[in-house]
Write a protein that holds these residues in place. Structure first.
Motif: not given
Lengths: 334, 297
Positions: A310, A313-314, B135, B137-140
Motif C-alpha cells: 500500500a 502504491f500510494l 481510500d 481499501l483503494l490503497a491496497v
C-alpha cells in the motif's frame, strides 16, 4: 507544487493509519481462535499457544498491542516470519529487486508496444488495422496473467526451447547475488551471463505486461484521435506543415498527457499482478512471497507485505500526480 | 399563414418517445461487438445451466486408469490427473466461476451503492468518513485486497464472493458519489427541493435513477475482471478449497506439472475464462456506448 505534495503526503497518513488498524485487527481477529492458534495451526498445544501469546504480546490488552505495533512500524520493524525467523525487512530487501526488475520489464513491453499500436490504430480509425489493434487490446484485458503465462511457457519453453520459464537465472551459472537484481548481478559476473538473465525476463514481462499493454493501447488510440480533431491541428495542417511535424509537435505533445497518467496508474497495479506472475514463473520476488506466506499461515509476513504494498502504491500514485502537473502546465494544483 | 397539419406530417413524422432505456436498447441491438458479447454470455450461462444435461460425465466421475488422456472422441477435452473428464469439468466449472464472479460484483455493487449514496446524499462529516474508508481499501492494489480477505475469511465460495465484492465496492462507491455530487445542483433536483421534497425522496426518486448508468456499465466490465480474479484466487490455492468442486482457476493450478504431457489441461479452462471475460468486456463497452451516445470507443 510543494504545498500540493505536502498536502498529499499528509493525506496519506490517515489512510495508512486506517489500514494499519485493519491489518492489526486482521492478525488479532483471525477466525479459529486467537492469533497464536492461527499461526501454529495444527501444531497448537496449550503450552505453545501460551508461549507464543506471551512472546508476541498477544496476551496484552488490544490498545497496548496496537500502540506497540505502530511504535515498531515507525522504527522500521515489520516483525519476523514464523517460518524462518528472518525479519520481514531483511527478506523484503532480498526479494524486492526481483519484483522491480519484473515490473520494469513489463512496463518496457507494455509502453514499447502499446504506444506504437495505439498510434497506428488512431492513424487509420475504423480500418481493418484498427480492428486488429482493438482485438489485441480486448484479449489483453480479458486474458488472465496465469493463462497467458502457462500458454507462453508451453509454446516457447516446452515446445520450442527458445526461452526459460522458471526462475531468474540458470542455477548452473552460479552467479553470486550481489545486488539481488538478476540482470545487474549477471552483468557484474561478466561472461555474457546477462543474456541468460534477460532471457529469463522475457516471458514473465510479457505475461505481466499484457493488461497494461491493452490499457495503454486503448488510451493512446483514444487520446490521439481526440487531439487530431482539435482546431489547432487543423490549423497546423492548413498552414502546410508536414505530416510528421504535425504528429510530433501538435498531436503527440498533447496526446501524451492521459497516456502518461495511465502508465503511472498501471505501474501501481503491476505490483498486484506480480503476485500471480511470480507464482507462474517461480520468480523469487515479493509477489510469490505473499502467496507462500498465506499458504504457510505466516500471517505476520502477510500483514506487513500488504502494508508495504500500500505504501509503494500510494507513493507511485503521488509521483504520477506530481509528474502530471509537470507535464501539463494547464493543471495547477492548489 | 400557418402550415396545415398535413404538411407538417409530410415533412417529419413524429415518433413516440422511447425514453433513455428504450433508445439505449435500440443502440445496443445495433452494436455488433456488444451482441457478440451478449451471445457469449448467453452461451456460457446456457452451458452452466445445462451442464448436467450436456456433460457426458459427472464433474467427479472418472477412473484413475484414465488419467491424463489426450482429447479423443470419448473425452473431447481430454482427462485430468485423476482421470476426470475435462469437458464435463469445464461445463460444471461455468456454474461456479460465473456465479461466484457475478455474485461478487453484485455484492460489491450493493455495498458500493449504499456507501456511495449515503456519502453523496448526506455530504458533510459522514461523507468524509466514508470516503476515507474507501481510500483505505483503494490503497491496497488490485487482487491483493481480495487475497488478504480470503486469507482471513478462509476457503469457500461465499468467502470468495465477499472478498472480491469488498475489493470492488470502493470503486462503485466513488463512482456513484461522484455522479450524485454532479447532480446535486441540477435543475430538476433544485426544483424538487424547492417543492419541499424530503432529502431522502430527492435522493431515491430523483438522483439515484439518474446516477445509475455509469454504475451499470462499470458493473458489467467488473464482471469480466471478477471472473478473472476469482479464477486467480483459485489458481493461487485460495479457491473453494473442495477438490470435488470444479472451478476454472483451480483446474489450472494442477496443470503446472503437466505442461509437457497434458497441455490441454491449461488450454480448455484457460479458454473458458478468456472467452467469458471477453463476453462481459464487449457487452460492457457496448452498454457504455449505448447509454452515452456521445462516447465513441
Amino acid at each position: 507544487m510543494l504545498r500540493f505534495i505536502v498536502r498529499r503526503l499528509l493525506g496519506a497518513i490517515p489512510v495508512l493509519l486506517g489500514l494499519s488498524v485493519i491489518l492489526f485487527l486482521f492478525l488479532r481477529l483471525l477466525p479459529g481462535g486467537g492469533p497464536a492458534e492461527a499461526i501454529l495451526g495444527q501444531h497448537a498445544t496449550p503450552e505453545l499457544v501460551a508461549q507464543i501469546s506471551h512472546t508476541q504480546g498477544f496476551d496484552q490488552p488490544l490498545y497496548v498491542q496496537y500502540f506497540d505495533y505502530i511504535g515498531r512500524l515507525l522504527q522500521g520493524d515489520f516483525g519476523s516470519s514464523f517460518i524462518d525467523g528472518r525479519s520481514v525487512v531483511d527478506s523484503f530487501l532480498v526479494r524486492f529487486p526481483g519484483t522491480v526488475e519484473l515490473t520494469i520489464g513489463a512496463l518496457i513491453f507494455a509502453v514499447g508496444i502499446g504506444i506504437p499500436l495505439g498510434r497506428l490504430a488512431a492513424r487509420h480509425p475504423n480500418s481493418w488495422l484498427d480492428g486488429i489493434v482493438t482485438v489485441i487490446s480486448l484479449f489483453g484485458i480479458s486474458i488472465p496473467v496465469f493463462v497467458l503465462g502457462y500458454t507462453m511457457a508451453f509454446v516457447f519453453s516446452v515446445q520450442l526451447h527458445w526461452l526459460p520459464d522458471v526462475g531468474q537465472l540458470d542455477p548452473r551459472l552460479d552467479i553470486p547475488a550481489v545486488t539481488h537484481f538478476s540482470v545487474v548481478d549477471a552483468i557484474l559476473a561478466g561472461d555474457w551471463h546477462v543474456v541468460d538473465a534477460l532471457s529469463h525476463l522475457v516471458l514473465p514481462s510479457i505475461a505481466l505486461g499484457s493488461i497494461p499493454l491493452a490499457v495503454i493501447t486503448r488510451i493512446t488510440r483514444a487520446s490521439v484521435i481526440d487531439v487530431s480533431n482539435e482546431d489547432y491541428v487543423r490549423t497546423a495542417r492548413a498552414k502546410g506543415l508536414t505530416d510528421r511535424r504535425v504528429n510530433s509537435r501538435h498531436i503527440m505533445r498533447n496526446a501524451w498527457l492521459p497516456v502518461t497518467t495511465v502508465i503511472g496508474l498501471q505501474t501501481g497495479q503491476l505490483l498486484a499482478g506480480a503476485v500471480l506472475t511470480e507464482t507462474v514463473f517461480t520468480w523469487n520476488g515479493v509477489g510469490s512471497w505473499v502467496v507462500t506466506s498465506i499458504q504457510n499461515h505466516d500471517y505476520v509476513v502477510v500483514q506487513s507485505l500488504i502494508l508495504i504494498f500500500a505504501v509503494i502504491f500510494l507513493t507511485v500514485n503521488l509521483i504520477v500526480d506530481v509528474g502530471y502537473a509537470f507535464l501539463n502546465p494547464r493543471i495547477r494544483y492548489s | 399563414m400557418t402550415a396545415s397539419p398535413v404538411a407538417v406530417q409530410a415533412g417529419a413524422t413524429e415518433r413516440a418517445s422511447r425514453g433513455l432505456w428504450g433508445d439505449a436498447f435500440r443502440r445496443l441491438m445495433r452494436n455488433g461487438p456488444a451482441l457478440v458479447g451478449l451471445g457469449l454470455i448467453v452461451f456460457f450461462v446456457s452451458c452452466a445451466i445445462l451442464a448436467p444435461v450436456i456433460a457426458p460425465y459427472g464433474p467427479n466421475t472418472g477412473s484413475l486408469s484414465n488419467f491424463l488422456q489426450g482429447p479423443s472422441p470419448s473425452h473431447i477435452m481430454g482427462t485430468d490427473k485423476q482421470g476426470l473428464d475435462e469437458f464435463s469439468r469445464v461445463l460444471y466449472g461455468a456454474q461456479i466461476s460465473l456465479t461466484v464472479g457475478v455474485v461478487a460484483v453484485l455484492f460489491g455493487l450493493i455495498g458500493g451503492t449504499i456507501v456511495g449514496a449515503i456519502a453523496g446524499g448526506a455530504g458533510g462529516l459522514l461523507d468524509s468518513v466514508l470516503m476515507r474508508i474507501t481510500d483505505v481499501l483503494l490503497a491496497v492494489p488490485g487482487i491483493l485486497l481480495a487475497i488478504g480477505i480470503v486469507a482471513w475469511l478462509g476457503h469457500g465460495e461465499i468467502q470468495i464472493m465477499l472478498a472480491v465484492g469488498i475489493s470492488y465496492s470502493p470503486i462503485f462507491a466513488r463512482l456513484l458519489r461522484g455522479s450524485l455530487l454532479a447532480l446535486r445542483e441540477s435543475d430538476y433536483v433544485i426544483a424538487a427541493r424547492s417543492m419541499g421534497a424530503s432529502p431522502r425522496r430527492i435522493l431515491i426518486r430523483h438522483m439515484l435513477p439518474n446516477a445509475l448508468t455509469p454504475l451499470i456499465v462499470q458493473a458489467t466490465l467488473a464482471a469480466a475482471t471478477a471472473i478473472i480474479d476469482v479464477a486467480g484466487l483459485g489458481f493461487l490455492g485460495l479457491g473453494p478449497g473442495d477438490p470435488r468442486v470444479a472451478e476454472w482457476g483451480e483446474m489450472l493450478t494442477d496443470s503446472r506439472g503437466f505442461l509437457q504431457n497434458a497441455p490441454w489441461l491449461i488450454f480448455f479452462p484457460g479458454l473458458a475464462i478468456v472467452v467469458s471475460a471477453i463476453g462481459f468486456n464487449l457487452l460492457g463497452d457496448g452498454l457504455r456506448e449505448a447509454l452515452d451516445p456521445r462516447l465513441k470507443r
